[in-house]
Scaffold this motif. Structure first.
Motif, short mmCIF file in Angstrom:
data_model
loop_
_atom_site.label_atom_id
_atom_site.label_comp_id
_atom_site.label_asym_id
_atom_site.label_seq_id
_atom_site.Cartn_x
_atom_site.Cartn_y
_atom_site.Cartn_z
N ASP A 56 27.86 36.21 49.41
CA ASP A 56 26.79 37.14 48.83
C ASP A 56 27.59 37.58 47.22
O ASP A 56 26.84 37.94 46.21
CB ASP A 56 25.99 38.24 49.69
N TYR A 57 28.90 39.08 47.96
CA TYR A 57 29.36 39.64 46.82
C TYR A 57 29.77 38.74 45.17
O TYR A 57 29.98 39.18 44.58
CB TYR A 57 30.55 40.80 46.81
N TYR A 58 29.99 37.22 45.94
CA TYR A 58 30.44 36.36 44.71
C TYR A 58 29.55 36.01 43.88
O TYR A 58 30.33 35.66 42.51
CB TYR A 58 31.35 35.36 45.37
N GLU A 59 28.51 35.92 44.18
CA GLU A 59 27.74 35.42 43.14
C GLU A 59 27.53 36.43 42.02
O GLU A 59 26.64 35.80 40.93
CB GLU A 59 25.83 35.10 44.59
N LEU A 60 27.49 38.02 42.67
CA LEU A 60 26.83 38.82 41.88
C LEU A 60 28.30 38.84 40.52
O LEU A 60 27.84 39.28 39.97
CB LEU A 60 27.09 40.20 42.87
N VAL A 61 29.59 38.93 41.05
CA VAL A 61 30.69 39.42 40.39
C VAL A 61 32.45 38.45 40.38
O VAL A 61 33.34 38.69 40.21
CB VAL A 61 31.24 40.96 41.08
N GLY A 62 31.45 37.12 41.11
CA GLY A 62 32.51 36.45 40.80
C GLY A 62 33.14 35.42 39.50
O GLY A 62 33.11 34.21 39.69
N ASN A 63 33.00 36.15 38.55
CA ASN A 63 33.35 35.17 36.95
C ASN A 63 33.32 36.10 36.69
O ASN A 63 34.37 37.18 36.69
CB ASN A 63 31.69 34.83 36.75
N ASP A 64 33.60 36.10 35.26
CA ASP A 64 34.16 36.57 33.53
C ASP A 64 33.10 37.93 33.55
O ASP A 64 34.26 38.83 33.24
CB ASP A 64 34.38 35.40 32.74
N ASP A 65 32.04 37.81 34.20
CA ASP A 65 31.40 39.09 33.98
C ASP A 65 32.22 40.53 34.89
O ASP A 65 31.76 41.17 34.80
CB ASP A 65 30.18 39.15 33.77
N GLY A 66 32.60 39.99 35.75
CA GLY A 66 32.69 40.83 37.45
C GLY A 66 34.09 40.86 36.69
O GLY A 66 34.76 40.86 36.21
N VAL A 67 34.77 40.77 38.13
CA VAL A 67 36.04 40.61 38.71
C VAL A 67 37.10 40.38 37.53
O VAL A 67 37.86 40.54 37.89
CB VAL A 67 36.57 41.30 40.05
N PHE A 68 36.56 39.10 37.61
CA PHE A 68 38.15 37.89 36.89
C PHE A 68 37.44 38.42 35.65
O PHE A 68 38.58 37.97 34.78
CB PHE A 68 37.34 36.90 37.44
N GLY A 69 37.15 38.81 35.05
CA GLY A 69 37.07 39.72 33.56
C GLY A 69 37.68 40.83 33.60
O GLY A 69 37.95 40.88 32.29
N CYS A 70 37.80 41.08 33.73
CA CYS A 70 38.87 42.79 34.49
C CYS A 70 40.07 42.34 34.19
O CYS A 70 41.04 41.58 34.47
CB CYS A 70 38.80 43.33 35.43
N MET A 71 40.15 42.72 32.74
CA MET A 71 41.95 42.61 32.13
C MET A 71 43.31 43.89 32.89
O MET A 71 44.26 43.33 32.68
CB MET A 71 41.81 42.72 31.28
N SER A 72 42.62 44.59 33.95
CA SER A 72 43.95 45.11 34.66
C SER A 72 44.88 46.51 33.86
O SER A 72 45.75 46.25 34.20
CB SER A 72 44.78 44.53 35.08
N LEU A 73 43.86 46.40 33.02
CA LEU A 73 44.43 47.53 31.43
C LEU A 73 44.65 49.22 32.33
O LEU A 73 45.49 50.17 32.32
CB LEU A 73 43.92 48.01 30.55
N ILE A 74 43.77 49.77 33.87
CA ILE A 74 43.28 50.51 33.84
C ILE A 74 43.12 51.92 33.01
O ILE A 74 42.90 52.93 34.14
CB ILE A 74 44.57 50.69 35.31
N ALA A 75 42.58 51.45 32.39
CA ALA A 75 42.03 53.05 31.46
C ALA A 75 40.55 52.95 31.81
O ALA A 75 40.50 54.91 32.74
CB ALA A 75 41.41 52.31 30.30
#
Length: 104
Positions: A56-75
């Motif tokens: 269910d959560y994958y449907e929300l954030v399992g894409n480039d607008d979600g967690v896979f879009g994060c570039m991990s710059l950690i600002a």
């Protein structure tokens, strides 16, 4: 008690938007969820009272607008006034979403 403490820690976010304002990904992608949204999702993922599945959560954030879009710059982690564990929670969310994505 440990789970309650972890949930309480994430609930300390009052969604001021500092993490989103400092996010380079958000500057490039208007639809990016941002750290505040991912923090909220992790909060519910670890809550044993929430009956939603990882799928269910994958449907929300399992894409480039979600967690896979994060570039991990950690600002987001560096600018948040509450010093929340955003870096580790985003990494946790990414690992969970990768495991769901591999099953599909």
């Amino acid at each position: 008690p440990n789970v309650a403490d972890e949930i309480f820690e994430l609930d300390r976010c009052f969604e001021c938007g500092c993490c989103i304002a400092s996010c380079a990904t958000k500057v490039m992608r208007d639809d990016f969820v941002g750290a505040a949204g991912m923090n909220r999702i992790v909060r519910f993922m670890i809550d044993p009272h929430d009956e939603r599945t990882d799928e269910d959560y994958y449907e929300l954030v399992g894409n480039d607008d979600g967690v896979f879009g994060c570039m991990s710059l950690i600002a987001c982690h560096d600018t948040g006034p509450k010093e929340l564990p955003l870096q580790s929670k985003i990494a946790y969310l990414r690992r969970k979403m990768v495991s769901v994505g591999l099953k599909k």
